[in-house]
Design a protein around this motif. Structure first.
Motif, short mmCIF file in Angstrom:
data_model
loop_
_atom_site.label_atom_id
_atom_site.label_comp_id
_atom_site.label_asym_id
_atom_site.label_seq_id
_atom_site.Cartn_x
_atom_site.Cartn_y
_atom_site.Cartn_z
N PRO A 271 6.82 -10.57 -4.14
CA PRO A 271 6.72 -9.12 -3.92
C PRO A 271 7.30 -8.75 -2.56
CG PRO A 271 4.61 -10.13 -3.48
CD PRO A 271 5.51 -11.23 -3.98
N LEU B 138 5.17 2.95 -11.06
CA LEU B 138 5.86 1.94 -10.26
C LEU B 138 5.03 0.69 -10.02
CD1 LEU B 138 7.65 4.22 -7.64
CD2 LEU B 138 8.64 3.06 -9.61
N LYS C 3 6.43 7.94 -9.84
CA LYS C 3 5.67 7.08 -8.94
C LYS C 3 4.39 6.56 -9.58
CE LYS C 3 7.59 9.30 -4.86
NZ LYS C 3 7.32 10.02 -3.60
N ARG D 96 -1.14 0.10 -2.54
CA ARG D 96 -1.10 0.73 -1.23
C ARG D 96 -2.28 0.29 -0.36
NH1 ARG D 96 1.07 4.65 -4.77
NH2 ARG D 96 3.06 5.49 -4.02
N THR E 190 8.84 -5.86 -7.28
CA THR E 190 10.18 -6.41 -7.15
C THR E 190 11.18 -5.27 -7.11
OG1 THR E 190 11.77 -8.01 -8.08
CG2 THR E 190 10.61 -6.58 -9.63
N ILE F 143 5.38 -3.92 -3.22
CA ILE F 143 6.29 -3.60 -4.31
C ILE F 143 6.48 -4.85 -5.18
CG2 ILE F 143 8.63 -2.83 -4.85
CD1 ILE F 143 8.63 -1.70 -1.93
N TYR G 15 2.87 0.12 -7.64
CA TYR G 15 2.71 -0.20 -6.24
C TYR G 15 1.24 -0.38 -5.87
CZ TYR G 15 7.50 1.52 -5.35
OH TYR G 15 8.85 1.71 -5.33
N SER H 220 10.24 6.39 -2.20
CA SER H 220 9.11 6.27 -3.12
C SER H 220 7.84 5.84 -2.41
CB SER H 220 9.45 5.26 -4.23
OG SER H 220 9.49 3.93 -3.74
N CYS H 221 7.95 5.43 -1.15
CA CYS H 221 6.78 5.05 -0.36
C CYS H 221 6.51 6.06 0.74
CB CYS H 221 7.01 3.67 0.27
SG CYS H 221 7.35 2.37 -0.93
N VAL I 6 2.95 -0.56 1.54
CA VAL I 6 3.11 -0.54 0.10
C VAL I 6 3.63 -1.90 -0.35
CG1 VAL I 6 4.28 0.55 -1.85
CG2 VAL I 6 3.60 1.93 0.12
N SER J 62 14.11 -3.02 -8.63
CA SER J 62 14.45 -2.64 -10.00
C SER J 62 15.87 -3.07 -10.34
CB SER J 62 14.32 -1.12 -10.18
OG SER J 62 15.32 -0.47 -9.42
N LEU K 15 14.08 3.63 -2.71
CA LEU K 15 12.91 2.77 -2.61
C LEU K 15 12.04 3.20 -1.43
CD1 LEU K 15 11.47 0.20 -3.71
CD2 LEU K 15 12.79 -1.09 -2.02
#
Length: 305
Positions: free
Chosen positions: A114, A28, A25, A32, A46, A44, A30, A70-71, A42, A48, A67
């Motif tokens: 995004p 990534l 993480k 926030r 794009t 993002i 990101y 990961s948030c 969050v 992956s 995904l």
């Protein structure tokens, strides 16, 4: 150098902490934001490349689950007395989840970066919570995907439910009441139930040393495709022409490295657009699931991811 910043409200109480969590993480990229104490947003960059299915040129449903994971809002919990320390020691077990994917997610004529994920606590009880995650793009009205589910805070040593920190729940004043989330399968028929076998490899496990929650979905999805291709059900489907529309899954028992799992599945005999799955680990029922699909046309195929 990584700077960890503790956010505080006007009363000086400790709020969520903006900090990267976990080795992956941290990479990534990101961004926030916290528009509200009960909402983590969050941004993002794009999707992956690994999130795409090269065989069918579609978004992989388990990559969307990863995904969303990961948030996870869990990443922003601070200690009460050490707001710049690591988040409180916890192991979060998923009890069930529902994933809905809009057809726009499979098309190339909709913007994909995004992307934004908004995560909200719908309710928090003593040791369980219901979290809703919505994936969207700022220029599109309809959400691309939504995942909601109930999970439990577990003690990492005993693997038994552990109450959430009282100060945390009281500070954010989370809702404590909400509609119970529960998914049940119809009675399994005596005929036209089909079986596929799957082995749990190391890459299917996570840091909790059991099979990751997304792999249950992958095994069911692959079982479905195998059965369609072998002509056992889904006569109107071309598995390269479909995209998952809705998933409901209930987790019952964990699976571990080396386990040989049996997926039993069947087609709804009335609606013909729902498929049911039971995942067995020997004599133990480990998970149940229901899946339905978008049947994408040839025209749509030319423009989707």
């Amino acid at each position: 150098m990584i700077i960890m910043e503790a956010k505080k409200d006007t009363k000086g109480k400790k709020s969520f902490i903006e900090r990267p969590v976990g080795i992956l993480k941290k990479q990534l990229g990101y961004k926030r934001e916290f528009p509200h104490p009960n909402l983590a947003r969050v941004i993002i960059p794009t999707l992956s490349y690994e999130g795409l299915d090269c065989s069918g040129e579609k978004i992989l449903p388990w990559s969307l689950l990863k995904l969303f994971e990961s948030c996870d809002l869990n990443d922003f919990w601070p200690f009460q007395d050490d707001p710049q320390g690591s988040h409180h020691e916890s192991v979060i077990y998923s009890l069930n989840l529902e994933l809905e994917i809009d057809e726009a997610m499979y098309r190339t004529d909709t913007p994909k970066f995004p992307l934004i994920i908004d995560s909200t606590f719908k309710y928090v009880k003593r040791s369980s919570r219901l979290v809703e995650n919505i994936l969207r793009h700022a220029e599109i009205t309809r959400p691309y995907a939504k995942m909601s589910g109930v999970d439990v805070n577990m003690d990492p040593e005993t693997r038994k439910p552990k109450p959430f920190p009282t100060w945390w729940s009281e500070h954010y004043n989370f809702p404590t009441d909400g509609q119970k989330s529960e998914f049940k399968l119809p009675l399994k028929p005596k005929e036209n139930v089909f079986i596929s076998k799957h082995r749990v490899y190391f890459s299917d496990t996570d840091e909790n040393k059991h099979m990751n929650f997304t792999v249950y979905v992958r095994f069911c999805y692959n079982s479905f495709c195998e059965n369609v291709l072998s002509g056992k059900y889904g006569a109107d489907f071309n598995v390269y022409e479909i995209g998952l529309r809705k998933l409901q899954i209930t987790y019952l028992k964990e699976c571990n490295l080396g386990d040989i799992l049996t997926v039993e599945s069947w087609e709804d005999d009335v609606t013909k657009d729902a498929y049911y799955f039971e995942m067995w680990n020997g004599a133990d029922l480990s998970a149940t699931a229901t899946m339905s699909y978008h049947n994408l046309s040839e025209k749509e195929k030319s423009s989707r991811l």
